[in-house]
Design a protein around this motif. Structure first.
Motif, PDB file in Angstrom:
ATOM      1  N   ALA A  60       0.851  -1.021   0.415  1.00 19.51           N
ATOM      2  CA  ALA A  60       0.133   0.019   0.103  1.00 19.51           C
ATOM      3  C   ALA A  60       0.605   1.351   0.037  1.00 19.51           C
ATOM      4  CB  ALA A  60      -0.689   0.302   1.483  1.00 19.51           C
ATOM      5  N   VAL A  61       2.051   0.939   1.020  1.00 21.40           N
ATOM      6  CA  VAL A  61       2.621   2.294   0.302  1.00 21.40           C
ATOM      7  C   VAL A  61       3.551   2.671  -0.511  1.00 21.40           C
ATOM      8  CG1 VAL A  61       4.681   3.527   2.278  1.00 21.40           C
ATOM      9  CG2 VAL A  61       3.050   2.446   3.197  1.00 21.40           C
ATOM     10  N   TYR A  62       3.960   1.508  -0.951  1.00 28.72           N
ATOM     11  CA  TYR A  62       5.244   1.611  -2.041  1.00 28.72           C
ATOM     12  C   TYR A  62       4.293   1.425  -3.754  1.00 28.72           C
ATOM     13  CZ  TYR A  62       9.038   2.230   1.187  1.00 28.72           C
ATOM     14  OH  TYR A  62      10.103   2.389   1.953  1.00 28.72           O
ATOM     15  N   ASN A  63       3.271   1.170  -3.387  1.00 26.23           N
ATOM     16  CA  ASN A  63       2.791   1.011  -4.485  1.00 26.23           C
ATOM     17  C   ASN A  63       1.898   2.766  -4.884  1.00 26.23           C
ATOM     18  OD1 ASN A  63       3.212  -1.503  -5.731  1.00 26.23           O
ATOM     19  ND2 ASN A  63       1.309  -2.880  -4.474  1.00 26.23           N
ATOM     20  N   ASP A  64       1.537   3.543  -3.819  1.00 26.22           N
ATOM     21  CA  ASP A  64       1.353   4.715  -3.780  1.00 26.22           C
ATOM     22  C   ASP A  64       2.625   5.427  -4.315  1.00 26.22           C
ATOM     23  OD1 ASP A  64       0.645   7.604  -2.988  1.00 26.22           O
ATOM     24  OD2 ASP A  64      -0.831   7.028  -2.206  1.00 26.22           O
ATOM     25  N   LYS A  65       2.438   5.455  -5.493  1.00 29.12           N
ATOM     26  CA  LYS A  65       3.868   6.567  -6.412  1.00 29.12           C
ATOM     27  C   LYS A  65       4.104   7.593  -5.680  1.00 29.12           C
ATOM     28  CE  LYS A  65       5.610   8.129 -10.603  1.00 29.12           C
ATOM     29  NZ  LYS A  65       7.656   8.750  -9.968  1.00 29.12           N
ATOM     30  N   ASN A  66       2.798   8.259  -5.140  1.00 28.61           N
ATOM     31  CA  ASN A  66       3.527   9.872  -4.845  1.00 28.61           C
ATOM     32  C   ASN A  66       4.141   9.962  -3.142  1.00 28.61           C
ATOM     33  OD1 ASN A  66       2.502  11.330  -6.362  1.00 28.61           O
ATOM     34  ND2 ASN A  66       0.093  11.678  -5.539  1.00 28.61           N
ATOM     35  N   LEU A  67       3.833   8.564  -2.525  1.00 30.79           N
ATOM     36  CA  LEU A  67       4.404   8.858  -1.059  1.00 30.79           C
ATOM     37  C   LEU A  67       5.591   7.693  -1.509  1.00 30.79           C
ATOM     38  CD1 LEU A  67       3.779   8.075   2.077  1.00 30.79           C
ATOM     39  CD2 LEU A  67       2.092   6.468   1.821  1.00 30.79           C
ATOM     40  N   ALA A  68       6.093   6.983  -2.557  1.00 26.89           N
ATOM     41  CA  ALA A  68       7.060   5.891  -2.294  1.00 26.89           C
ATOM     42  C   ALA A  68       7.816   7.187  -3.012  1.00 26.89           C
ATOM     43  CB  ALA A  68       6.904   5.202  -3.197  1.00 26.89           C
ATOM     44  N   ASP A  69       7.901   8.222  -3.417  1.00 25.96           N
ATOM     45  CA  ASP A  69       8.498   9.882  -3.885  1.00 25.96           C
ATOM     46  C   ASP A  69       8.621  10.825  -2.616  1.00 25.96           C
ATOM     47  OD1 ASP A  69       8.090   8.862  -6.582  1.00 25.96           O
ATOM     48  OD2 ASP A  69       7.236  10.652  -6.890  1.00 25.96           O
ATOM     49  N   GLU A  70       7.777  10.658  -1.650  1.00 28.52           N
ATOM     50  CA  GLU A  70       8.291  11.481  -0.621  1.00 28.52           C
ATOM     51  C   GLU A  70       9.193  10.598   0.137  1.00 28.52           C
ATOM     52  OE1 GLU A  70       4.722  13.072   2.089  1.00 28.52           O
ATOM     53  OE2 GLU A  70       3.337  12.676   0.159  1.00 28.52           O
ATOM     54  N   ILE A  71       8.505   9.377   0.785  1.00 26.47           N
ATOM     55  CA  ILE A  71       9.721   8.803   1.204  1.00 26.47           C
ATOM     56  C   ILE A  71      11.334   8.757   0.797  1.00 26.47           C
ATOM     57  CG2 ILE A  71      10.473   6.411   2.248  1.00 26.47           C
ATOM     58  CD1 ILE A  71       7.008   6.126   2.283  1.00 26.47           C
ATOM     59  N   ALA A  72      11.020   8.100  -0.660  1.00 25.12           N
ATOM     60  CA  ALA A  72      12.514   8.141  -1.165  1.00 25.12           C
ATOM     61  C   ALA A  72      13.471  10.255  -1.273  1.00 25.12           C
ATOM     62  CB  ALA A  72      12.951   8.305  -2.623  1.00 25.12           C
ATOM     63  N   ALA A  73      12.627  11.021  -1.691  1.00 25.19           N
ATOM     64  CA  ALA A  73      13.159  12.628  -0.637  1.00 25.19           C
ATOM     65  C   ALA A  73      13.274  12.818   0.702  1.00 25.19           C
ATOM     66  CB  ALA A  73      11.580  13.045  -1.119  1.00 25.19           C
ATOM     67  N   PHE A  74      12.440  12.226   1.289  1.00 24.11           N
ATOM     68  CA  PHE A  74      13.377  11.890   2.928  1.00 24.11           C
ATOM     69  C   PHE A  74      14.527  11.326   3.405  1.00 24.11           C
ATOM     70  CE2 PHE A  74      12.745  10.854   7.197  1.00 24.11           C
ATOM     71  CZ  PHE A  74      13.225  12.156   7.844  1.00 24.11           C
ATOM     72  N   ALA A  75      14.396  10.041   2.731  1.00 20.48           N
ATOM     73  CA  ALA A  75      15.794   9.269   2.188  1.00 20.48           C
ATOM     74  C   ALA A  75      16.666  10.200   2.163  1.00 20.48           C
ATOM     75  CB  ALA A  75      15.676   8.350   2.150  1.00 20.48           C
ATOM     76  N   ARG A  76      17.122  11.455   1.020  1.00 23.62           N
ATOM     77  CA  ARG A  76      17.938  11.883   0.915  1.00 23.62           C
ATOM     78  C   ARG A  76      17.886  12.899   1.393  1.00 23.62           C
ATOM     79  NH1 ARG A  76      14.849  11.236  -4.292  1.00 23.62           N
ATOM     80  NH2 ARG A  76      13.537  13.233  -4.492  1.00 23.62           N
ATOM     81  N   LEU A  77      16.996  13.649   2.001  1.00 25.61           N
ATOM     82  CA  LEU A  77      16.993  14.434   3.417  1.00 25.61           C
ATOM     83  C   LEU A  77      17.298  14.317   4.642  1.00 25.61           C
ATOM     84  CD1 LEU A  77      16.166  17.886   3.860  1.00 25.61           C
ATOM     85  CD2 LEU A  77      14.047  16.835   4.650  1.00 25.61           C
ATOM     86  N   LYS A  78      17.533  12.934   4.613  1.00 27.74           N
ATOM     87  CA  LYS A  78      17.909  11.957   5.739  1.00 27.74           C
ATOM     88  C   LYS A  78      19.609  12.001   5.970  1.00 27.74           C
ATOM     89  CE  LYS A  78      16.903   8.641   7.500  1.00 27.74           C
ATOM     90  NZ  LYS A  78      15.979   7.333   8.021  1.00 27.74           N
ATOM     91  N   ASP A  79      20.356  12.155   4.858  1.00 29.59           N
ATOM     92  CA  ASP A  79      21.634  12.149   4.507  1.00 29.59           C
ATOM     93  C   ASP A  79      22.114  13.338   4.456  1.00 29.59           C
ATOM     94  OD1 ASP A  79      21.513   9.062   2.960  1.00 29.59           O
ATOM     95  OD2 ASP A  79      21.003   9.997   0.989  1.00 29.59           O
ATOM     96  N   GLN A  80      20.662  14.250   4.367  1.00 29.74           N
ATOM     97  CA  GLN A  80      21.541  16.098   4.223  1.00 29.74           C
ATOM     98  C   GLN A  80      22.128  15.819   5.664  1.00 29.74           C
ATOM     99  OE1 GLN A  80      19.295  18.876   1.983  1.00 29.74           O
ATOM    100  NE2 GLN A  80      19.558  17.792   0.082  1.00 29.74           N
TER     101      GLN A  80
END
Length: 148
Positions: free
Chosen positions: A36-56
């Motif tokens: 349900a989380v990762y088949n929701d493209k918008n939510l998956a994109d948000e999670i990926a963006a958050f992962a990049r922000l965590k690196d920052q």
């Protein structure tokens, strides 16, 4: 190490137990919540963006408030984390993860105690942790009050 009949039986039993866990209600709920989380493209994109922000965030933490992006990154990570935490699908996934982890902890506890009461059982749930005062920090060089 030679494969003995007894070792083969243990391996077969472990595979059977693993399959039972994979077929459990907790595992099914986890897979459904994950999908349900990762088949929701918008939510998956948000999670990926958050992962990049965590690196920052980790980069900013190295330099603290002296990093030029410190304020922006610190504020943005709080905002994004809160938004993800309040997302119903993410909350359901976390609940399902915890439920599956509890099942695995229970199984580990049962297996460990069947071997010996002294077996240390790593667990995310304090209920399944060792009852002794040597709880899990003995390896840190004196973090507990036990004597070796």
């Amino acid at each position: 190490m030679f494969m003995t009949y007894e070792w083969a039986q243990i391996t077969d039993s472990a595979e059977e137990l693993s399959e039972m866990i994979l077929q459990s209600e907790q595992a099914e709920q986890y897979r459904a919540a994950y999908n349900a989380v990762y088949n929701d493209k918008n939510l998956a994109d948000e999670i990926a963006a958050f992962a990049r922000l965590k690196d920052q965030y980790e980069e900013v933490q190295r330099f603290g408030k002296y990093h030029p992006e410190y304020s922006r990154v610190m504020k943005q990570i709080r905002i994004d984390k809160r938004r993800l935490d309040l997302n119903e699908k993410v909350a359901e996934l976390r609940f399902a993860e915890n439920s599956l982890q509890d099942l695995i902890d229970q199984v580990s506890f049962i297996i460990g105690r069947s071997v010996s009461e002294a077996v240390k059982i790593p667990s995310s749930n304090p209920f399944f942790s060792s009852d002794s005062s040597c709880g899990g920090s003995c390896g840190t060089g004196g973090g507990c009050s036990c004597s070796a």
